[in-house]
Design a protein around this motif. Structure first.
Motif, short mmCIF file in Angstrom:
data_model
loop_
_atom_site.label_atom_id
_atom_site.label_comp_id
_atom_site.label_asym_id
_atom_site.label_seq_id
_atom_site.Cartn_x
_atom_site.Cartn_y
_atom_site.Cartn_z
N ALA A 91 0.47 3.36 14.52
CA ALA A 91 2.50 2.34 14.08
C ALA A 91 3.88 3.51 14.23
N GLU A 92 3.45 5.12 14.16
CA GLU A 92 4.68 6.29 14.52
C GLU A 92 4.16 6.35 16.19
N PHE A 93 3.46 5.99 17.14
CA PHE A 93 3.42 6.17 18.26
C PHE A 93 3.11 5.96 19.06
N ASN A 94 4.09 5.05 19.67
CA ASN A 94 3.97 3.47 20.71
C ASN A 94 3.07 3.74 21.93
N PHE A 102 0.49 10.99 22.09
CA PHE A 102 0.45 9.88 22.27
C PHE A 102 2.32 10.48 21.84
N ARG A 103 3.60 8.94 22.56
CA ARG A 103 4.64 9.26 22.37
C ARG A 103 5.51 8.44 21.63
N ASN A 104 6.12 8.74 21.05
CA ASN A 104 7.72 7.90 20.36
C ASN A 104 8.56 8.24 20.51
N THR A 105 9.00 7.14 21.72
CA THR A 105 9.49 7.45 22.23
C THR A 105 11.43 7.35 21.99
N ASP A 106 11.71 6.31 20.47
CA ASP A 106 12.48 5.80 20.05
C ASP A 106 12.78 7.80 19.58
N ILE A 132 9.63 12.37 20.39
CA ILE A 132 8.76 13.00 20.02
C ILE A 132 6.67 12.51 20.26
N THR A 133 6.91 14.47 21.56
CA THR A 133 5.04 13.96 21.94
C THR A 133 4.08 14.87 21.81
N TYR A 134 3.11 13.95 20.99
CA TYR A 134 2.29 14.59 20.12
C TYR A 134 0.62 14.31 20.78
N THR A 135 1.03 16.03 21.02
CA THR A 135 -0.55 16.31 22.40
C THR A 135 -1.15 17.18 21.18
N PRO A 136 -2.94 16.30 20.29
CA PRO A 136 -3.44 17.24 19.47
C PRO A 136 -4.36 17.60 20.53
N ILE A 137 -4.71 18.89 19.81
CA ILE A 137 -5.38 20.19 20.08
C ILE A 137 -7.26 18.93 20.53
N VAL A 138 -7.95 19.25 21.69
CA VAL A 138 -9.94 18.63 21.19
C VAL A 138 -9.40 20.33 22.24
#
Length: 744
Positions: free
Chosen positions: A537-540, A599-603, A606-612
């Motif tokens: 829900a945090e990222f759209n 993952f992006r939260n445009t509001d 913030i960009t979340y790029t989890p490490i794989v």
């Protein structure tokens, strides 16, 4: 008979007077007591209770004061008055030698409206010897850590200091003709007043005794504090002005053959330009140079040999930074436009806004002639007169404070994952209260190799732009409980060192995203499996991409060092994950696969790029890599239309059913103008579905004359009917024989 009686009585009385016999009395023959002896000055003072007023009497004798008392209106005609207790106050004591005995200890005494020949100080402390509205011919300080406080309209002819850490503190109107400091004294402080001359003298010129304890110092430091007028300082180069003295406009003239420099509160101040009178440099143009090594916490910066060079010219101060770039020394002048407030005036350099570094003084000296900026390029300067850096007035090493721009960085494990927080410092700048807040930031996760955490630019977990908040929090949720993770950060106004990171053990989270690869004979390719992770829900929004590299080439950023890389996208649709097969592999070649979830939260921007974690596999199946097997070339006609003379051919046995492809060729585009050159990277597309193998260069640029230089890069794009999109990028290997294109 009566006559004989009187004669006998007369003789007896006469004999009594001559022999000193007791005088006859009328009380049975007893004698009278002699008068009491005269009371001494010491005794009179001792007998008084709290004070004693001599009503301007002149008493020509030495005396001792052994208790706290007020003594008023006494003329001693040059005799000595020894004070042996704290709290003694003298008022209107004239023509005396006052001795503050060591029995005073760390106490205090006060002289008011006194006019005396000499004040000898063997006792007293930081609370001071108070001299108020008094005239004293000479003062001798022979005890360490004594403060002389000269108040109101006092006047002193001469002061001799033979004790450590003496402080002479005066009201602004106080005048002292001369202060002599024995060269066995390490430091004295002069605050306030008007002093004709301060002179450091050999001990034999002063008293034979000294209160200075311990070994003799290398040099005597004269500290000027507060608004103080000192017309000349002689016999020492070690003169220091405090911050208060500088800011209050103290006037100090230092007579020394080398420039006298003081340092306070990260500020360097030149007190003199050097006195060349009587030297070989008298009457010549000279300037002075100070060279510092700039040492930081970044080894890559230290390897460049950064130096700070300060030049003191008669009426200006110049500062340069020099360093080695590509083997050559480069220089850059530092001005107030670069760091506001750095050059305060022609004598003052403020470095309080330089952070996280050390300045190590390496050399200093005098240079004849006019200054030229090229002087700063000298890596090993030579001087007409070299100075001992220990006597330059600047610390040999200046350790600058930690940057206020450095944020507070914390990582805390939680049930939802590792919680990362960055809090920025408060600013006392009223005009810019948010000056320490970074507008952009990045969080990196470390990789442990050989027992050591290392950092890669592509291990960025979070990024945020346009930040206006003092505190920002992120949560890395795709972590395995019980596993160690290391985090570091980078913000736009501060860069931490490589060892500035935090390691935590995860206590919760959704688990790591897993990527795996296996050879699939049935699919004739490498089958890839990846966790199906949905947006929270945090990222759209989210993007997914798998990257393929040749083994051992996946960590390099320069495309010239990456012979081939592949991106595979669009393998997840609204109905779920599609089968992912990399068909175009060469048997016997090892490949490394990476994936990136974005993952992006445009509001919140913030960009979340989890490490794989990447995986590596050696191919045993596959159709082969889609390299161009021929050497296509072409020509450009007058209409700026590029035409292939030979169609590019993909060197694979077959394409998977329902696959389409096209090719782009990378060119460096260069336009030479009258005053500048512009270079850009452009692509020329070859579409096998077109009826003509032509490229219209007019669609790229309308400039009249330019050159396309083929840079040995081409892409093969393959799209399958199920929506998976492959992009193969080659920079080395079987290059097409494309020629450079010049368009007139």
């Amino acid at each position: 008979m009566k006559k004989n009686f009187f004669k006998t009585s007369f003789i007896l009385i006469l004999l009594a007077l001559l022999t000193g016999c007791p005088k006859a009395t009328d009380n049975g023959g007893n004698t009278e007591e002699p008068p009491a002896p005269k009371e001494t000055l010491t005794e009179k003072i001792a007998a008084a209770k709290d004070s004693i007023d001599f009503e301007n009497a002149t008493i020509d004798e030495d005396a001792v004061v052994s208790k706290a008392i007020l003594i008023k209106n006494l003329n001693l005609k040059g005799k000595k008055l020894t004070l042996e207790a704290s709290g003694i106050e003298l008022q209107n004591v004239q023509n005396a030698v006052i001795v503050v005995d060591k029995k005073v200890g760390e106490g205090d005494v006060t002289l008011t409206n006194c006019s005396i020949a000499k004040l000898e100080v063997y006792g007293g402390g930081a609370n001071s010897i108070h001299i108020n509205k008094s005239n004293i011919a000479s003062v001798e300080v022979k005890k360490d850590n004594v403060r002389l406080a000269l108040e109101e309209s006092s006047k002193i002819e001469a002061v001799l200091v033979e004790a450590a850490n003496t402080k002479i503190e005066s009201a602004e109107s106080i005048e002292i003709k001369e202060i002599k400091v024995s060269d066995v004294v390490d430091k004295i402080t002069i605050k306030g007043g008007n002093v004709e001359k301060v002179q450091v003298v050999p001990v034999e010129e002063g008293s034979s005794s000294s209160g200075q304890s311990g070994a003799a110092p290398e040099k005597t430091q004269i500290v000027i504090d507060g608004k103080t007028e000192v017309k000349s300082v002689e016999g020492t180069n070690d003169v220091q002005l405090t911050k208060e003295a500088i800011q209050s406009g103290s006037n100090v003239v230092v007579k020394a053959p080398v420039p006298v420099v003081t340092y306070y509160d990260d500020t360097i101040v030149f007190l003199s330009n050097g006195d060349t009178t009587g030297t070989e440099f008298e009457g010549q143009d000279v300037y002075y140079e100070y060279v510092f090594d700039l040492v930081t916490k970044y080894e890559e910066v230290n390897e460049m040999g950064y130096k700070i060079k300060i030049y003191k010219l008669p009426d200006v101060l110049k500062v340069f930074m020099a360093a080695k770039f590509e083997g050559a020394m480069q220089i850059y002048e530092i001005t107030n436009e670069d760091i506001p407030g750095t050059i305060v005036d022609s004598n003052t350099l403020c470095i309080k806004n330089w952070y996280d570094t050390s300045l190590v003084l390496k050399s200093a000296g005098l240079v004849k002639g006019s200054f030229e900026a090229d002087r700063a390029t000298l890596e090993f300067p030579e001087y007409n007169q070299k100075f001992d850096i220990k006597n330059c007035g600047i610390p040999e090493e200046i350790i600058l404070p930690e940057s206020p721009y450095k944020p507070r960085f914390t990582v805390s494990p939680s049930a939802s994952g590792n919680v990362i927080n960055i809090t920025f410092n408060d600013s006392d700048d009223v005009q810019n209260p948010n000056k320490y807040i970074s507008s952009s930031m990045s969080i990196y996760q470390g990789v442990k190799e050989g027992g050591k955490w290392i950092w890669r630019r592509d291990n960025r977990v979070f990024s945020k732009k346009g930040n206006k908040e003092k505190s920002v929090t992120f949560t890395d949720c795709f972590v395995d409980p019980g596993k160690d993770y290391a985090y570091s950060y980078d913000v736009n106004i501060y860069t931490p060192a490589d060892d500035d990171f935090i390691v935590v053990t995860a206590s919760g989270g959704e688990g790591e995203i897993v990527l795996s690869a296996e050879n699939s004979t049935a699919d004739n390719g490498i089958k890839l499996t990846i966790s199906d992770v949905s947006s929270s829900a945090e990222f759209n929004a989210s993007n997914r991409t798998i990257f393929r590299y040749y083994e051992n080439d996946n960590d390099k950023n320069d495309n010239d060092e990456e012979p081939c890389y592949v991106t595979i996208e669009h393998y997840r649709t609204n109905t779920g994950m599609l089968p992912i097969v990399d068909y175009y592999t060469d048997k016997g070649t090892s490949y490394t696969y990476k994936t990136q979830y974005i993952f992006r939260n445009t509001d919140l921007d913030i960009t979340y790029t989890p490490i794989v974690r990447p995986c590596t596999i050696k191919a045993t199946v596959g159709l082969g890599e889609p390299k161009i097997k021929n050497s296509p070339a072409g020509s450009v006609n007058d209409n700026k239309i590029f035409t292939f003379t030979e169609v590019p051919q993909i060197d694979v046995n077959q394409l998977v059913d329902n696959a389409t492809y096209n090719i782009t060729f990378k060119y460096s585009y260069t336009y030479q103008g009258d005053n500048y050159t512009s270079t850009d990277i452009r692509s020329i597309l070859y579409d096998p579905e077109r009826s003509e193998e032509q490229i219209d260069l007019n669609s790229i640029s309308s400039w009249p004359s330019h050159t396309y230089t083929y840079n040995k890069t081409y892409n093969v794009f393959i799209t399958y009917s199920n929506g998976i999109y492959y992009d193969y990028v080659y920079t080395k290997g079987d290059f097409p024989g494309m020629a450079d294109i010049v368009v007139q």
